[in-house]
Design an enzyme around this catalytic site. Sequence first.
Site, PDB file in Angstrom:
ATOM      1  N   ASP A 221      -5.899  -0.031   2.932  1.00  0.00           N
ATOM      2  CA  ASP A 221      -7.195   0.160   3.577  1.00  0.00           C
ATOM      3  C   ASP A 221      -8.105  -0.993   3.166  1.00  0.00           C
ATOM      4  O   ASP A 221      -7.666  -1.896   2.453  1.00  0.00           O
ATOM      5  CB  ASP A 221      -7.798   1.508   3.133  1.00  0.00           C
TER       6      ASP A 221
ATOM      7  N   ASP B 277     -12.912   2.449   3.800  1.00  0.00           N
ATOM      8  CA  ASP B 277     -13.736   3.310   2.936  1.00  0.00           C
ATOM      9  C   ASP B 277     -15.076   2.635   2.681  1.00  0.00           C
ATOM     10  O   ASP B 277     -15.115   1.473   2.280  1.00  0.00           O
ATOM     11  CB  ASP B 277     -13.058   3.517   1.568  1.00  0.00           C
TER      12      ASP B 277
ATOM     13  N   ASP C 143     -11.896  -1.481   1.331  1.00  0.00           N
ATOM     14  CA  ASP C 143     -12.935  -0.721   0.632  1.00  0.00           C
ATOM     15  C   ASP C 143     -14.211  -1.548   0.516  1.00  0.00           C
ATOM     16  O   ASP C 143     -14.158  -2.742   0.229  1.00  0.00           O
ATOM     17  CB  ASP C 143     -12.456  -0.382  -0.787  1.00  0.00           C
TER      18      ASP C 143
HETATM   19  N1  CTP Z   1     -11.444   4.963  -6.304  1.00  0.00           N
HETATM   20  C1  CTP Z   1     -12.326   5.820  -6.895  1.00  0.00           C
HETATM   21  N2  CTP Z   1     -12.542   7.071  -6.386  1.00  0.00           N
HETATM   22  C2  CTP Z   1     -11.891   7.446  -5.272  1.00  0.00           C
HETATM   23  C3  CTP Z   1     -10.988   6.595  -4.638  1.00  0.00           C
HETATM   24  C4  CTP Z   1     -10.785   5.342  -5.193  1.00  0.00           C
HETATM   25  O1  CTP Z   1     -12.926   5.458  -7.898  1.00  0.00           O
HETATM   26  N3  CTP Z   1     -12.141   8.654  -4.772  1.00  0.00           N
HETATM   27  C5  CTP Z   1     -11.263   3.631  -6.852  1.00  0.00           C
HETATM   28  C6  CTP Z   1      -9.942   3.472  -7.565  1.00  0.00           C
HETATM   29  O2  CTP Z   1     -10.167   3.062  -8.881  1.00  0.00           O
HETATM   30  C7  CTP Z   1      -9.241   2.386  -6.797  1.00  0.00           C
HETATM   31  C8  CTP Z   1     -10.279   1.767  -5.900  1.00  0.00           C
HETATM   32  O3  CTP Z   1     -11.339   2.697  -5.830  1.00  0.00           O
HETATM   33  O4  CTP Z   1      -8.728   1.433  -7.660  1.00  0.00           O
HETATM   34  C9  CTP Z   1      -9.750   1.473  -4.542  1.00  0.00           C
HETATM   35  O5  CTP Z   1      -8.994   2.563  -4.089  1.00  0.00           O
HETATM   36  P1  CTP Z   1      -7.764   2.419  -3.103  1.00  0.00           P
HETATM   37  O6  CTP Z   1      -8.217   1.874  -1.818  1.00  0.00           O
HETATM   38  O7  CTP Z   1      -7.065   3.731  -3.059  1.00  0.00           O
HETATM   39  O8  CTP Z   1      -6.780   1.429  -3.891  1.00  0.00           O
HETATM   40  P2  CTP Z   1      -6.599  -0.135  -3.846  1.00  0.00           P
HETATM   41  O9  CTP Z   1      -6.529  -0.562  -5.257  1.00  0.00           O
HETATM   42  O10 CTP Z   1      -7.641  -0.760  -2.993  1.00  0.00           O
HETATM   43  O11 CTP Z   1      -5.173  -0.294  -3.216  1.00  0.00           O
HETATM   44  P3  CTP Z   1      -4.800  -0.610  -1.681  1.00  0.00           P
HETATM   45  O12 CTP Z   1      -4.712  -2.098  -1.616  1.00  0.00           O
HETATM   46  O13 CTP Z   1      -3.501   0.051  -1.449  1.00  0.00           O
HETATM   47  O14 CTP Z   1      -5.884  -0.063  -0.817  1.00  0.00           O
HETATM   48 MN    MN Z   2      -9.661   3.077  -0.540  1.00  0.00          MN
HETATM   49 MN    MN Z   3      -8.024  -0.091  -1.013  1.00  0.00          MN
END
Ligand code: CTP
Ligand code: MN
Ligand code: MN
Length: 509
Positions: free
Chosen positions: A342, A433, A344
């Site tokens: 995703d 997100d 963020d």
């Molecule tokens: N996070 C958080 N609370 C949440 C969801 C996520 O604090 N409810 C934080 C986590 O620490 C995470 C970061 O936000 O490391 C990003 O989340 P996510 O998109 O799930 O992971 P990514 O590290 O961005 O991995 P990807 O590249 O697969 O998206």
């Molecule tokens: Mn995310």
């Molecule tokens: Mn992410």
Amino acid sequence: MDPLQTAHLGPRKKRPRQTGTLMASGPHNIRFGDLVLFILEKKMGTTRRAFLMELARKKGFRVENELSDSVTHIVAENNSGNDVLEWLQVQNIQASSQLELLDVSWLIECMGAGKPVEMTGRHQLVVRDPPASPNPGPQKTPSLAVQKIPEYACQRRTTLDNCNYIFTNAFEILAEDCEFRENEGFYVTYMRAASVLKSLPFTIISMKDTEGIPCLGGRVKCIIEEIIEDGESSEVKAVLNNERYKSFKLFTSVFGVGLKTSEKWFRMGFRSLSKIRSDKSLTFTRMQKAGFLYYEDLVSCVTRAEAEAVNMLVKEAVWTFLPGAFISMTGGFRRGKEIGHDVDFLITSPEVTEDEEQQLLHKVINLWEKKGLLLYSDLVESTFEKLKLPSRKVDALDHFQKCFLILKLHHQRVDNDKSPQQGGKTWKAIRVDLVMCPYERRAFALLGWTGSRQFERDLRRYATHERKMILDNHALYDKTKKTFLKAESEEEIFTHLGLDYIEPWERNA
Ligand code: CTP
Ligand code: MN
Ligand code: MN
């Protein structure tokens, strides 16, 4: 110089430097007399060494031709800390604990700066614990310039170049299997092992290489040994062939499907998504419906180019309503990843009323809805309370207002030259997100949303166990002083915690 005089490098005594007299080089002025460098020829070669020595001297550094008692810094290239120590031992020289062992990158940065630059972990050569000697004398000389690999991920620099992929991949599969079985204990064991291996600057090729590395228990070492010997782990192979693992992996790849739903479908005997999709007796949440509808797009990862295009979309929309807002891409892309599941974003704005702050995400979503770009949205209102203590849980969810979205990203916004194909789909569904946080909490939110998950877990664990502090995505609380510690930047949070600053791209633990 008398080579015999160079044979012992005992604990260093402060003594007046015999500036210049020992140097064989030409008439260069020494500007930084406190540093006495020795450049190791091994693996660097004579020519390059001579070049670097001359250059450093020209810049005002004192560089010795031979290793002597006065040397304070040894600079090496393509050598590990252990390589250098071994070389010293062969020369029958004992390194004192004050001797700095540095990578040539430090010298090169010094040359660029025209003066000594600060030595950081990335310059210092890592010395792994030498194996315990069979009969350690009671008064062994204080050992070496040992830089131990720290236990917490937030004390290590973990970039994306992982030279132990063969091992970390195995441990991540085992951890995922534990997660599917809700076996928290082993999940943590495997994730910590994967994490420490990712931070190593060398590839493990024999069990000797694992000595002195923290977070590698007996079970983990057995698996490493098996992979070294056979190229694969039988345990991992079994997991990959396991019905439950395969099904859970498949089911959880659908947006909105977690462990509970996977368990249910698995018990009902489902093994494929097509059977689930077409089953009339099953009901799906709104999230799962979107997950199935855009499944192909969502499983094909988001590229950096797509993430940048989404960044533009977010900026256009947010700045329509709050031109002064700060928008940071967080998550994996901020850590330098080229793909993600995703995109963020953290949004914050100085000088806004609580109302304006609360309204922003609603307005942004409405705008996208009107433009036909909103494929799915779930907005969660803030439950943030200023005076609440940070959560003690390492995996606690945060309380900021946020929305989980699926946006329609037109191919044209990613690649301007790409003409729309006749009749084909002209867009891709992308998971996005957005998090909105109060301006004074932005440093904590940014740190928390940058990840990686493992890095965040260890930051919190470190705060709790090593500093008697509580950290979460909103605040840092000092239990001893009974106060909240404010921070304007991530650097300040690391300073409060007494940690060296770790850059986002070094947080890929
Ligand atoms: N996070 C958080 N609370 C949440 C969801 C996520 O604090 N409810 C934080 C986590 O620490 C995470 C970061 O936000 O490391 C990003 O989340 P996510 O998109 O799930 O992971 P990514 O590290 O961005 O991995 P990807 O590249 O697969 O998206
Ligand atoms: Mn995310
Ligand atoms: Mn992410």
